[in-house]
Design a protein around this motif. Structure first.
Motif, PDB file in Angstrom:
ATOM      1  N   VAL A  54      -5.027   8.584  -8.072  1.00 20.18           N
ATOM      2  CA  VAL A  54      -5.727   8.600  -6.784  1.00 20.18           C
ATOM      3  C   VAL A  54      -7.169   8.115  -6.944  1.00 20.18           C
ATOM      4  CG1 VAL A  54      -6.602  10.100  -4.955  1.00 20.18           C
ATOM      5  CG2 VAL A  54      -4.264  10.381  -5.774  1.00 20.18           C
ATOM      6  N   GLY A  90      -7.389   4.676  -5.210  1.00 21.87           N
ATOM      7  CA  GLY A  90      -7.865   4.965  -3.863  1.00 21.87           C
ATOM      8  C   GLY A  90      -9.360   5.124  -3.748  1.00 21.87           C
ATOM      9  N   THR A 129       0.828  -1.207   0.000  1.00 15.31           N
ATOM     10  CA  THR A 129       0.000   0.000   0.000  1.00 15.31           C
ATOM     11  C   THR A 129       0.861   1.256   0.000  1.00 15.31           C
ATOM     12  OG1 THR A 129      -1.737  -1.184   1.205  1.00 15.31           O
ATOM     13  CG2 THR A 129      -1.836   1.213   1.217  1.00 15.31           C
ATOM     14  N   THR A 130       1.919   1.252   0.796  1.00 14.26           N
ATOM     15  CA  THR A 130       2.837   2.391   0.798  1.00 14.26           C
ATOM     16  C   THR A 130       3.531   2.544  -0.545  1.00 14.26           C
ATOM     17  OG1 THR A 130       3.211   2.017   3.162  1.00 14.26           O
ATOM     18  CG2 THR A 130       4.765   3.447   2.019  1.00 14.26           C
ATOM     19  N   VAL A 154       2.340   6.731  -7.108  1.00 10.66           N
ATOM     20  CA  VAL A 154       1.501   7.822  -7.625  1.00 10.66           C
ATOM     21  C   VAL A 154       2.342   9.069  -7.876  1.00 10.66           C
ATOM     22  CG1 VAL A 154      -0.373   9.403  -7.047  1.00 10.66           C
ATOM     23  CG2 VAL A 154      -0.627   6.970  -6.583  1.00 10.66           C
ATOM     24  N   SER A 191       1.301   4.296  -2.967  1.00  9.59           N
ATOM     25  CA  SER A 191       1.244   5.739  -2.690  1.00  9.59           C
ATOM     26  C   SER A 191       2.469   6.452  -3.255  1.00  9.59           C
ATOM     27  CB  SER A 191       1.142   5.972  -1.181  1.00  9.59           C
ATOM     28  OG  SER A 191      -0.012   5.354  -0.638  1.00  9.59           O
TER      29      SER A 191
END
Length: 209
Positions: free
Chosen positions: A144, A148, A105-106, A112, A109
């Protein structure tokens, strides 16, 4: 002994569930690592092109930051494999899955910002500063939104569909799954509430007779 009993709707033990989750995580990482490798190779080769010497200070800073973000994303995506190898056969598979999921997950991020920075740099060099900023911001919003916002919307839609369509709790549904009743027949074989309430008095009166 309790850790080896089936504990999910799939009749999996905790270890079996951890194994399945880790395999699924590795499949996801293979997809993301391909994008990171392409981006990293592009950024590395960019420094050896003839146009690189014409970059101004802002473009060089953007390049360096984007390259470092790509390296960090690659490190985060490969960390689960290193973690699994270091803790191999030590009974830590559930913990490995939890930590690996957070690392992935990191990594997404970070990726992105790496994508956004690379698009900003390329468009800035080809069309100008304003176009680069606009393209980088658009790339950021798209990533995003798809990575997300979309999963949250899908999850909420699924929860609303389950709550409105069945009106049952997850416990009741999992109990019927253990019995093995096919999904299309679950509502037909479920006993109505009125009959369930009347079953107890009839059984009591039969015992007295």
């Amino acid at each position: 002994m309790a850790e080896h009993r089936p504990c999910t709707a799939r009749n999996e033990t905790p270890l079996q569930r951890a194994d399945r989750n880790f395999v699924e995580l590795l499949q996801e990482l293979r997809v993301t690592q391909t994008g990171v490798q392409i981006l990293f190779a592009f950024l590395l080769s960019l420094a050896f092109t003839s146009r690189f010497g014409d970059l101004d200070t802002v473009q060089r800073v953007t390049y360096v930051i984007t390259l470092l973000l790509a390296v960090l994303a690659a490190a985060l995506f490969t960390a689960p494999a290193a973690l699994h190898r270091s803790l191999f056969q030590q009974g830590a598979k559930p913990r490995i899955v939890q930590v690996s999921s957070r690392l992935a997950t990191t990594g997404l991020s970070v990726l992105v910002f790496a994508f956004s920075g690379s698009v900003l740099l390329v468009v800035d060099v080809t069309t100008g500063r304003a176009g680069g900023i606009a393209a980088g911001a658009a790339t950021f919003l798209v990533c995003v939104g798809l990575w997300g916002l979309l999963p949250r919307l899908v999850r909420r839609a699924g929860l609303r569909a389950e709550a409105g369509g069945t009106g049952e709790t997850a416990e009741e549904e999992s109990d019927r799954d253990d019995v093995g009743i096919p999904a299309p027949l679950r509502h037909t074989v479920r006993q109505p509430s009125g009959l369930r309430g009347a079953a107890a008095p009839r059984e009591t009166s039969a015992r007295h007779r």
